[in-house]
Design an enzyme around this catalytic site. Structure first.
Site, PDB file in Angstrom:
ATOM      1  N   GLU A 183     -10.884  -7.673 -10.091  1.00  0.00           N
ATOM      2  CA  GLU A 183      -9.566  -8.094  -9.591  1.00  0.00           C
ATOM      3  C   GLU A 183      -9.708  -8.795  -8.240  1.00  0.00           C
ATOM      4  O   GLU A 183      -9.175  -9.880  -8.034  1.00  0.00           O
ATOM      5  CB  GLU A 183      -8.650  -6.869  -9.411  1.00  0.00           C
ATOM      6  CG  GLU A 183      -8.381  -6.093 -10.688  1.00  0.00           C
ATOM      7  CD  GLU A 183      -7.353  -6.765 -11.596  1.00  0.00           C
ATOM      8  OE1 GLU A 183      -6.646  -7.681 -11.147  1.00  0.00           O
ATOM      9  OE2 GLU A 183      -7.272  -6.373 -12.779  1.00  0.00           O
TER      10      GLU A 183
ATOM     11  N   ASP B 167      -5.520   1.725 -10.558  1.00  0.00           N
ATOM     12  CA  ASP B 167      -5.428   1.492 -11.999  1.00  0.00           C
ATOM     13  C   ASP B 167      -6.772   1.717 -12.689  1.00  0.00           C
ATOM     14  O   ASP B 167      -6.854   2.309 -13.766  1.00  0.00           O
ATOM     15  CB  ASP B 167      -4.932   0.071 -12.292  1.00  0.00           C
ATOM     16  CG  ASP B 167      -3.619  -0.216 -11.595  1.00  0.00           C
ATOM     17  OD1 ASP B 167      -2.939   0.745 -11.214  1.00  0.00           O
ATOM     18  OD2 ASP B 167      -3.283  -1.398 -11.419  1.00  0.00           O
TER      19      ASP B 167
ATOM     20  N   SER C  19      -4.597  -4.770 -17.869  1.00  0.00           N
ATOM     21  CA  SER C  19      -5.796  -5.416 -17.315  1.00  0.00           C
ATOM     22  C   SER C  19      -6.850  -4.375 -16.937  1.00  0.00           C
ATOM     23  O   SER C  19      -8.035  -4.551 -17.238  1.00  0.00           O
ATOM     24  CB  SER C  19      -5.452  -6.323 -16.142  1.00  0.00           C
ATOM     25  OG  SER C  19      -4.731  -5.618 -15.185  1.00  0.00           O
TER      26      SER C  19
HETATM   27  C1  GLA Z   1      -0.794  -2.520  -8.931  1.00  0.00           C
HETATM   28  C2  GLA Z   1      -2.201  -2.472  -8.355  1.00  0.00           C
HETATM   29  C3  GLA Z   1      -2.554  -1.077  -7.853  1.00  0.00           C
HETATM   30  C4  GLA Z   1      -1.455  -0.524  -6.939  1.00  0.00           C
HETATM   31  C5  GLA Z   1      -0.078  -0.718  -7.563  1.00  0.00           C
HETATM   32  C6  GLA Z   1       1.041  -0.347  -6.614  1.00  0.00           C
HETATM   33  O1  GLA Z   1      -0.733  -1.751 -10.088  1.00  0.00           O
HETATM   34  O2  GLA Z   1      -3.141  -2.873  -9.311  1.00  0.00           O
HETATM   35  O3  GLA Z   1      -3.792  -1.100  -7.210  1.00  0.00           O
HETATM   36  O4  GLA Z   1      -1.539  -1.104  -5.657  1.00  0.00           O
HETATM   37  O5  GLA Z   1       0.148  -2.052  -7.983  1.00  0.00           O
HETATM   38  O6  GLA Z   1       1.006   1.004  -6.324  1.00  0.00           O
END
Ligand code: GLA
Length: 378
Positions: free
Chosen positions: A157, A169, A125
């Site tokens: 998001e 991410d 995503s």
């Molecule tokens: C997902 C979320 C991130 C982070 C991870 C856990 O990937 O998108 O922002 O919080 O979980 O570390």
């Protein structure tokens, strides 16, 4: 151009009968260490993987609402208008977030192609958001900085899709460099590359996709986030990032467990960076194992599949292993000497089969480049 970028460009041509103006692509990521710390203002250490989502775009349509989005993987075209719980909500969300930020996003056509496994915790995503954001920025000449593009993608998001994710991410997908991990301070939003030459060290990063869909992930994720916020407020802090080990004595129950993970994980990330800077992969690996134990016992986001992979990897010579990403299914990673990779993956396959888990999928990754334009607009 990379293979995914070529596929996106070809699809654009076939679908819309003309050449695209430009092609952008962005990678998925694995997080090496620093889990659930991002929305607590803490430290994370992800690296981009050599699996990407590419988008070819051309701006020959009227307004944003006339935008057409085509996916080669789903072989379908969707309009920019209403949210419909499909893949198209990610690019739609990017257009929306840019509009909210005051950018005039016109209409365009887009063709997407990718090879990031979907829904397995490798941030497909973030990859589609980052690729779209970079493409729109270049197409309309906005000149938005990578860090601001990441924040816009995070808004997709948080405010468009309603998942309270942190910044990791999107930052990783937009800002990582090949051959390096990215240390992000999620409070100041400063990031620095940390060299990660695994080949030189004779090591491989093995990713095990447990193929357990993260069905309840969003509920579980938002719930963990809420408990962390409550713990911070019990301590009179804005962010758990500022909690110390001593503060933990003031907490109990779930707040204590979640906060203990965050406090110890932040320390581990900084120690892990130091270990990488000293090319001390044994120390790095030990920190990975401690991180996993903390995610399993204190943050409680592991699954029997993830635990089985980590335990099997440890028995068969991995320097370190841990779940990566949000947990609740998805992927785990292991740092394995090159010549032990097959032993580890075979043993894990067998352990999964004995426990009647789904057949896992394995990938090997090298730290790859962040989002890039394949064909800058002339
Ligand atoms: C997902 C979320 C991130 C982070 C991870 C856990 O990937 O998108 O922002 O919080 O979980 O570390």
């Amino acid at each position: 151009m990379r293979e995914t970028e070529q596929r996106a460009a070809r699809a654009f041509n076939e679908k819309f009968g003309q050449e695209p103006d430009l092609v952008a692509s962005a990678p998925g990521r694995v997080n090496l260490i620093g889990e659930h710390t991002d929305y607590n203002g803490g430290f994370v250490l992800p690296c981009a993987i050599d699996r990407r989502i590419a988008v070819a775009v051309g701006s020959d349509r009227g307004g944003w609402l006339e935008t057409l989005l085509y996916s080669t993987d789903f072989d379908e075209t969707r309009e920019a208008g209403q949210k419909d719980d499909s893949w198209a909500d990610y690019p739609r969300g990017v257009g929306w977030a840019m509009g909210e930020a005051g950018y005039e996003v016109g209409g365009f056509r887009a063709a997407f192609a990718g090879d990031v496994p979907l829904g397995s915790g490798l941030s497909s995503s973030a990859a589609i958001e980052a690729a779209t954001a970079l493409a729109i920025d270049a197409l309309f000449g906005f000149g938005i900085e990578g860090t601001d593009l990441a924040l816009l993608c995070q808004r997709v998001e948080n405010d468009y899709l309603g998942v309270g994710t942190g910044i990791m991410d999107q930052y990783a997908s937009l800002l990582c460099k090949a051959g390096a991990a990215l240390l992000i301070d999620c409070r100041s939003l400063e990031a620095k590359s940390v060299p990660l030459d695994l080949m030189q060290a004779g090591l491989t990063l093995v990713v095990c996709d447990t193929r357990v869909e993260r069905g309840l992930a969003d509920t579980g994720y938002n719930d963990r986030r809420a408990t962390c916020e409550r713990a911070a407020s019990t301590l009179g802090l804005d962010l758990l990032r500022d909690a110390t080990e001593g503060d933990l004595d003031l907490l109990s129950g779930a707040e204590l467990k979640r906060a203990r993970h965050i406090v110890t994980e932040n320390i581990r990330v900084l120690e892990a960076v130091e270990a990488l800077e000293n090319t001390d992969f044994d120390a790095f690996g030990r920190l990975m194992y401690s991180s996993h134990a903390s995610l399993r016992d204190d943050f409680e986001v592991s699954t029997p599949e993830l635990d089985t992979f980590v335990e099997t990897a440890e028995v068969h010579g991995a320097l370190g292993a841990r779940l990566t990403g949000a947990g609740f299914g998805g992927c785990a990673i292991a740092l394995v000497p090159e010549n032990e990779t097959t032993t580890v993956t075979n043993a894990a396959r067998q352990a999964f089969s004995e426990r009647e888990f789904k057949d896992p999928a394995f990938y090997e990754f090298v730290p790859a480049a962040g989002a890039e334009l394949a064909q800058p607009k002339s």
